[in-house]
Design an enzyme around this catalytic site. Structure first.
Site, short mmCIF file in Angstrom:
data_model
loop_
_atom_site.label_atom_id
_atom_site.label_comp_id
_atom_site.label_asym_id
_atom_site.label_seq_id
_atom_site.Cartn_x
_atom_site.Cartn_y
_atom_site.Cartn_z
N ASP A 80 5.08 9.89 -4.54
CA ASP A 80 6.09 9.65 -3.25
C ASP A 80 7.98 9.52 -3.49
O ASP A 80 7.89 9.52 -4.95
CB ASP A 80 5.94 8.04 -2.55
CG ASP A 80 4.69 7.97 -1.92
OD1 ASP A 80 3.94 9.06 -2.28
OD2 ASP A 80 4.77 6.87 -1.17
N ASP A 90 -4.29 11.68 3.60
CA ASP A 90 -3.68 11.18 2.79
C ASP A 90 -4.75 10.69 2.10
O ASP A 90 -6.15 11.44 2.07
CB ASP A 90 -2.90 9.38 3.13
CG ASP A 90 -2.10 9.28 2.22
OD1 ASP A 90 -1.88 9.84 0.74
OD2 ASP A 90 -1.36 8.10 2.45
N TRP A 118 -0.56 14.05 -2.70
CA TRP A 118 -0.12 13.86 -3.80
C TRP A 118 0.56 15.15 -4.76
O TRP A 118 0.58 14.41 -6.13
CB TRP A 118 0.17 12.73 -4.34
CG TRP A 118 -0.08 11.57 -3.51
CD1 TRP A 118 0.51 11.00 -2.31
CD2 TRP A 118 -1.28 10.51 -3.27
NE1 TRP A 118 -0.21 10.20 -1.99
CE2 TRP A 118 -1.00 10.58 -2.30
CE3 TRP A 118 -2.30 10.32 -4.31
CZ2 TRP A 118 -2.28 9.12 -2.32
CZ3 TRP A 118 -3.33 9.34 -4.36
CH2 TRP A 118 -3.35 8.76 -3.36
N GLY A 119 -0.04 16.34 -4.90
CA GLY A 119 0.15 17.53 -5.98
C GLY A 119 -0.79 17.41 -6.94
O GLY A 119 -1.70 17.80 -7.95
C1 GAL Z 1 0.94 7.28 0.53
C2 GAL Z 1 1.60 9.17 1.07
C3 GAL Z 1 3.33 8.73 2.05
C4 GAL Z 1 2.73 7.82 2.87
C5 GAL Z 1 1.89 6.09 2.19
C6 GAL Z 1 1.34 5.37 3.59
O1 GAL Z 1 -0.40 8.07 0.12
O2 GAL Z 1 2.24 9.38 -0.21
O3 GAL Z 1 4.21 9.48 2.86
O4 GAL Z 1 2.04 8.28 4.14
O5 GAL Z 1 0.97 6.69 1.59
O6 GAL Z 1 0.02 4.68 3.33
#
Ligand code: GAL
Length: 505
Positions: A288, A223, A267-268
């Protein structure tokens, strides 16, 4: 040849220092160049010294035509090698042959459970993946998302599995998952912390990858939260992902295990479709997803411009599936699933399996749609050939492109999406798709009704496609179109007979 390589090994450190500073970080202890490559380099250095020595002989300074030619070709070779090194950002062994060739299929805990995960839920879900027939159709990853660890690393600096939620530890969990015939995936972050403020892997990349593999995980979602300051990183998003890619390659070299499959989740940001396949096998393209129709059309709209970027070993990740969640209707869930599969996104289920409906299972197990996603011969995705409800190439977040096509090992795939709030007919000329031959006719297979629907000659019309519904077709060449078709060209522009008569005027 030896002399040419020697020039490249001479140029490399200078280029590395000037234009590849991210290669010189010190958090990863293992060398990023394999020993074999190093010894290769030094023998070339020897060859280089020997050769340059001879150029210092008195006779070397006489300009004969052959010396001039040799000088010019060496200069050219050195220049070309330097250019190649400038554009080559990571050691070639970061490319993970055999890992992640096709889009990942499995389960991810996030959409269904967010932080409320524990070993019991994960094992129950794994057992259901098997008993409901989901592993049989290809969903073999069981991937744990954020929130599985203690908030602090232990005294040694290692991430620790959450003591009450995973009381028997991660090896126990992955053993159970493996016993069901599944593989296991884990999650971390390229910053100081994960998005839910558990430990991230920045500056602990190799340590964490080693630990994850020792725990029995073979897939890492990575992430983009808690980003360190610029004066710490001296690099952008790309550099932080390069660090983990190099750690994965390095740990694999020392452990002898295949490298972990890497799923970039940023996230692109910074157009990962342009660079992320150097580091991992998939990259999120958007923020998301949510379990509602406008999230689906928004993600589709953003991805319609970049669906060319997916191919073997590198896939646009349109995010975890929401099939079976929230307020998606049956038609919307079918459209969501079809688009994700045919656009070659990873297919990670995240529904609450103990209460999953038959409709949801019917969608998730459509083997004819999955076969396109997992096509072992053609890795590319469907792309739009006509927008339909808005001007071509124009983004309208409620109305992504309507008409899409792509290649597959068994024929040309068509996807028609009705983003309108009422049923409509959707018609197209076959040769609007670049994957169709003019002058031929095509048998039509409907990948949702699982029926053969006759032969299409020049055009196809899907009648009364439901609001927010989808049509998925496989067209197979069925020979020449009937004799005497008029007009003589399906596409009339500049259509001309041999004697010079234009048909289109
Ligand atoms: C976001 C991610 C989600 C999930 C979440 C967990 O950044 O896009 O898919 O993993 O974090 O905190």
């Amino acid at each position: 040849m030896a002399l040419i390589s020697s020039l490249s090994s001479q140029s490399s450190p200078l280029i590395g220092n000037e234009s590849r500073p991210v290669m010189s970080y010190n958090a990863i202890t293992e060398p990023s160049v394999p020993a074999s490559a190093k010894s290769h380099g030094s023998s070339n250095d020897a060859a280089h010294l020997h050769s340059t020595g001879s150029l210092l002989d008195e006779s070397a300074w006489r300009f004969t035509p052959s010396r001039i030619m040799m000088f010019l070709s060496l200069t050219l070779a050195a220049l070309m090698t330097s250019l190649m090194l400038l554009t080559k950002p990571v050691p070639s062994d970061i490319l993970k042959d055999g890992v992640g060739r096709l889009p990942a299929m499995g389960y991810n805990t996030w959409n269904a459970y967010h932080c409320d995960i524990n070993a019991t839920i994960i094992l129950e879900t794994s057992r259901l993946m098997k008993s409901l027939g989901l592993t049989d159709v290809g969903y073999t990853w069981m991937n744990i998302d954020d929130c599985y660890s203690e908030k602090k690393r232990n005294a040694k600096g290692d991430i620790v599995a959450h003591k009450t939620r995973f009381p028997s530890g991660m090896n126990y969990l992955t053993d159970q998952i493996h016993n069901l015939g599944m593989k296991a995936g884990i999650y971390s972050d390229s910053g100081w912390f994960t998005c839910q403020l558990y430990p991230g892997s920045f500056q602990n990349e190799a340590r964490d990858v080693r630990m994850f593999q020792e725990w029995g995980f073979d897939y890492l979602k990575y992430d983009n939260c808690a980003v360190p300051f610029d004066d710490v990183t001296r690099q952008g998003v790309k550099g932080r992902y390069q660090r983990i890619a190099e750690a994965i390659a390095s740990v694999s070299r020392t452990s002898g295990k295949p490298p972990m499959q890497l799923s970039l989740c940023q996230w692109g940001r910074d157009q990962p479709w342009l660079w992320a396949r150097r580091f991992g096998q998939s990259w999120r393209t958007t923020d998301d997803i949510g379990p509602h129709w406008d999230a689906i059309t928004s993600i589709l709209t953003q991805n319609q411009y970049i669906s060319w970027a997916s191919d073997f070993y590198g896939h646009n990740d349109m995010d975890i599936l929401e099939v079976g969640n929230g307020d998606l209707t049956y038609e919307e869930a079918k459209t969501h699933f079809t688009a994700w599969a045919l656009m070659k996104s990873p297919l990670l289920i995240s529904a609450h399996l103990p209460t999953v409906s038959n409709e949801t299972l019917e969608i998730l197990t459509n083997h004819e749609i999955i076969a396109i996603n997992q096509d072992p011969v053609i890795g590319t995705a469907v792309t739009p050939f006509r927008w339909g409800n808005n001007w071509n190439w124009t983004p309208d977040y409620a109305h992504p492109a309507t008409f899409w096509s792509g290649e597959s090992q068994n024929g040309t795939v068509f996807m028609l999406i009705n983003s309108l709030n009422h049923p409509t007919d959707l018609a197209f000329n076959l040769t609007e798709s670049p994957w169709i031959r003019a002058g031929r006719q095509y048998s039509v297979r409907d990948l949702w009704t699982h029926t053969d629907n006759g032969t299409a000659i020049r055009t196809f019309k899907a009648r009364k496609v439901p609001a927010h519904g989808v049509v998925a077709l496989l067209l197979q060449d069925a020979g020449n179109e009937p004799e005497g078709m008029y007009p003589p060209c399906a596409v009339l522009e500049w259509c001309m007979s041999e004697n010079g008569t234009r048909i289109d005027q």
